[in-house]
Design a protein around this motif. Structure first.
Motif, short mmCIF file in Angstrom:
data_model
loop_
_atom_site.label_atom_id
_atom_site.label_comp_id
_atom_site.label_asym_id
_atom_site.label_seq_id
_atom_site.Cartn_x
_atom_site.Cartn_y
_atom_site.Cartn_z
N LYS A 266 2.71 1.97 -1.70
CA LYS A 266 3.14 0.70 -1.13
C LYS A 266 2.36 -0.46 -1.75
O LYS A 266 2.94 -1.51 -2.03
CB LYS A 266 2.95 0.70 0.39
CG LYS A 266 3.84 1.67 1.13
CD LYS A 266 5.31 1.35 0.95
CE LYS A 266 6.19 2.33 1.70
NZ LYS A 266 7.65 2.05 1.47
N ILE A 267 1.07 -0.28 -1.96
CA ILE A 267 0.27 -1.34 -2.61
C ILE A 267 0.83 -1.62 -4.00
O ILE A 267 0.94 -2.78 -4.42
CB ILE A 267 -1.21 -0.92 -2.68
CG1 ILE A 267 -1.82 -0.90 -1.27
CG2 ILE A 267 -2.00 -1.87 -3.58
CD1 ILE A 267 -3.22 -0.34 -1.21
N ASP B 262 12.28 9.61 -6.03
CA ASP B 262 11.00 9.48 -6.71
C ASP B 262 9.95 8.81 -5.85
O ASP B 262 8.76 9.16 -5.91
CB ASP B 262 11.16 8.68 -8.01
CG ASP B 262 11.86 9.48 -9.09
OD1 ASP B 262 11.90 10.72 -8.96
OD2 ASP B 262 12.37 8.88 -10.05
N ASN B 263 10.35 7.81 -5.05
CA ASN B 263 9.35 7.11 -4.24
C ASN B 263 9.38 7.53 -2.76
O ASN B 263 8.82 6.84 -1.92
CB ASN B 263 9.47 5.59 -4.38
CG ASN B 263 10.84 5.06 -4.00
OD1 ASN B 263 11.56 5.65 -3.20
ND2 ASN B 263 11.22 3.92 -4.57
N TYR B 264 10.03 8.67 -2.48
CA TYR B 264 9.93 9.26 -1.14
C TYR B 264 8.76 10.24 -1.17
O TYR B 264 8.85 11.34 -1.71
CB TYR B 264 11.23 9.98 -0.76
CG TYR B 264 11.24 10.51 0.66
CD1 TYR B 264 11.59 9.69 1.72
CD2 TYR B 264 10.89 11.83 0.93
CE1 TYR B 264 11.60 10.16 3.03
CE2 TYR B 264 10.90 12.31 2.24
CZ TYR B 264 11.25 11.48 3.27
OH TYR B 264 11.26 11.95 4.57
N ILE B 265 7.63 9.82 -0.61
CA ILE B 265 6.38 10.55 -0.78
C ILE B 265 6.27 11.70 0.22
O ILE B 265 6.43 11.51 1.43
CB ILE B 265 5.16 9.62 -0.60
CG1 ILE B 265 5.30 8.39 -1.52
CG2 ILE B 265 3.87 10.37 -0.88
CD1 ILE B 265 5.33 8.70 -2.98
N GLU C 173 18.96 -0.01 -3.69
CA GLU C 173 18.56 0.70 -4.89
C GLU C 173 17.06 1.04 -4.92
O GLU C 173 16.65 1.91 -5.69
CB GLU C 173 18.91 -0.12 -6.13
CG GLU C 173 20.40 -0.29 -6.34
CD GLU C 173 20.73 -1.10 -7.59
OE1 GLU C 173 19.76 -1.62 -8.20
OE2 GLU C 173 21.91 -1.21 -7.94
N LYS C 174 16.26 0.38 -4.10
CA LYS C 174 14.81 0.65 -4.15
C LYS C 174 14.46 1.99 -3.53
O LYS C 174 13.35 2.50 -3.74
CB LYS C 174 14.03 -0.48 -3.47
CG LYS C 174 14.07 -0.46 -1.95
CD LYS C 174 13.20 -1.57 -1.36
CE LYS C 174 13.16 -1.51 0.17
NZ LYS C 174 12.30 -2.56 0.75
N TYR C 175 15.36 2.57 -2.74
CA TYR C 175 15.07 3.85 -2.10
C TYR C 175 15.57 5.01 -2.97
O TYR C 175 16.77 5.17 -3.16
CB TYR C 175 15.73 3.93 -0.72
CG TYR C 175 15.18 2.97 0.29
CD1 TYR C 175 13.81 2.94 0.56
CD2 TYR C 175 16.01 2.09 0.97
CE1 TYR C 175 13.30 2.05 1.50
CE2 TYR C 175 15.50 1.20 1.92
CZ TYR C 175 14.14 1.19 2.17
OH TYR C 175 13.63 0.32 3.09
#
Length: 461
Positions: A297-298, A116-119, A111-113
């Motif tokens: 990532k930070i 929105d967080n694919y930069i 679920e973390k992928y």
């Protein structure tokens, strides 16, 4: 303003923005949009879903506002809405849209992928933005467009992230059955059946269960498909599974470290089918995108420490091959600072923490070090001064000359030069290089000095 006037304005806008975009980007993001309201300097645009709203704001809003201002002569702020928001006056939260009937089905998705967080970077410069747009289109219309979707690229670039994002989006916004597996899992499941082949009743039951798992689906996602090369006997079963799903318009998403043509041991009929839909290549992120990934990532790692800008640039400049190397560098620096009693993260600490893991171009590094020594000897300054922050002319001028030579004669990138000169910002390096480039055209003494340094660099190299 009546709907006819709104449509006329928006059609003119679409014609203009179409000239600025790649055809696929226009078709995916803009073709089905509609201007539904102009009120109090706000333009309200109807889009297909929540993901379109986010992409419009993130990648296209500035361009939209500029073109719309050119057409209307008025500055409008844009608001993007979905049909559901208009009808029910609500906004869907993709994280809360579930499907009870499939709640017990094991998708194997992480679920973390998410999208929105694919930069990615701006669509005009980052090739991976195209890949993301295609993936979103597949997620929005599984089985209807680009089937199969074949994603390829070197390890660590985000292929798996994109596959999970597709699956997670489909699960959150539909009642479709989605299964993610590696090709090794697919092979193992099939091979276990044949290990029990002596029991005919059990064998038939196992075959039925296998087919139910892999064919009673709406979306099948298989990672590392190249491993099918190693097990020739399984290719027939994969071929059959692929055909049945495709014939029923079920979405197939595949990933590999190589293009279909480079899978030499895979049957031609299978490779041909891989090309029926869409092939997308995932590329290493560029410098600016790597910086964005580092920030993300930070944040994701919940590291309650400050990573200064020069440290982030040092990571981005040296970890160029994949996203995993960026993650490893961030964690290693944090661990090293913790080991040092919670020391402040600085450029020097980061270099020390990463010295054993960073890939290094020894020849290039030796050239820069040699250049630095030559310049320091010629101008009677220390290496520490050359790499330091002092701005007096006796030090800054030789530093600028050295950066100019590193750029024009060693052919190093601006970020790399900045890194080797004490963690300078790449814009600082650009300024230094441009200054010497302009001055050397009219300053004969400077030209002679630069030639002496270059001659010594060539002789000693």
């Amino acid at each position: 303003m009546n709907s006819e006037n709104l449509n006329n304005i928006w059609n003119e806008f679409l014609n203009k923005i179409q000239e600025k975009l790649q055809p696929v980007s226009f078709d995916i993001w803009f073709k089905d949009t509609k201007l539904i309201e102009l009120n109090n300097n706000t333009a309200k645009v109807l889009v297909q879903s929540e993901i379109y709203k986010k992409e419009m704001m993130r990648n296209y809003n500035q361009l939209i506002e500029e073109i719309f201002t050119e057409i209307t002569g008025t500055n409008f702020k844009f608001e993007y809405v979905t049909e559901n928001e208009i009808t029910n006056n609500i906004s869907l939260d993709p994280d809360k849209v579930g499907v009870p009937s499939n709640a017990i089905f094991e998708t194997n998705l992480n679920e973390k992928y998410t999208f929105d967080n694919y930069i990615t970077g701006p669509s005009s410069t980052d090739k991976n933005t195209f890949s993301k747009a295609i993936a979103i289109s597949v997620a929005e219309n599984p089985g209807q467009m680009y089937n199969p979707l074949y994603i390829y690229g070197k390890s660590g670039l985000g292929k798996t992230h994109l596959m999970h994002a597709i699956g997670n989006y489909i699960v959150a916004n539909s009642n479709k059955k989605v299964l993610y597996v590696s090709s090794e899992t697919f092979v193992d499941d099939f091979m276990q059946i044949y290990r029990r082949k002596s029991d005919s009743n059990s064998f038939n039951d196992d075959i039925s269960l296998f087919k139910k798992k892999y064919r009673d689906l709406d979306v099948l996602i298989i990672d590392d498909i190249q491993y099918l090369e190693a097990v020739g006997g399984i290719q027939q079963e994969f071929f059959n599974t692929f055909n049945e799903l495709h014939d029923k318009n079920k979405q197939i998403v595949l990933a590999s470290d190589r293009s279909p043509d480079d899978l030499k041991k895979l049957e031609d009929r299978i490779k041909t089918r891989f090309k029926w839909g869409m092939l997308i290549n995932i590329y290493p992120p560029d410098f600016d995108v790597r910086l964005d990934i580092i920030d993300k990532k930070i944040e994701d790692f919940n590291l309650n420490v400050n990573y200064p800008k020069d440290v982030k640039e040092y990571i981005a400049n040296n970890c160029t091959s994949d996203v995993r190397s960026l993650e490893q560098a961030i964690k290693r620096i944090f661990a090293y600072a913790t080991m040092m009693g919670g020391a402040e993260i600085t450029y020097d600490l980061a270099k020390e923490a990463l010295k054993d893991i960073l890939p290094s171009n020894i020849i290039s590094k030796n050239k820069i070090e040699l250049l630095q020594n030559i310049v320091c000897n010629m101008y009677n300054i220390s290496i520490e001064d050359l790499k330091g922050k002092k701005r007096n002319a006796e030090i800054s001028y030789p530093r600028q000359i050295a950066m100019f030579i590193a750029r024009n004669y060693i052919n190093e990138s601006y970020p790399k030069i900045g890194s080797e000169f004490g963690g300078k910002d790449h814009t600082t390096v650009m300024h230094s290089v441009n200054k010497i480039e302009n001055e050397i055209k009219t300053n004969k003494d400077l030209e002679i000095q630069v030639e002496k340094i270059i001659n010594k660099l060539n002789v000693n190299n």
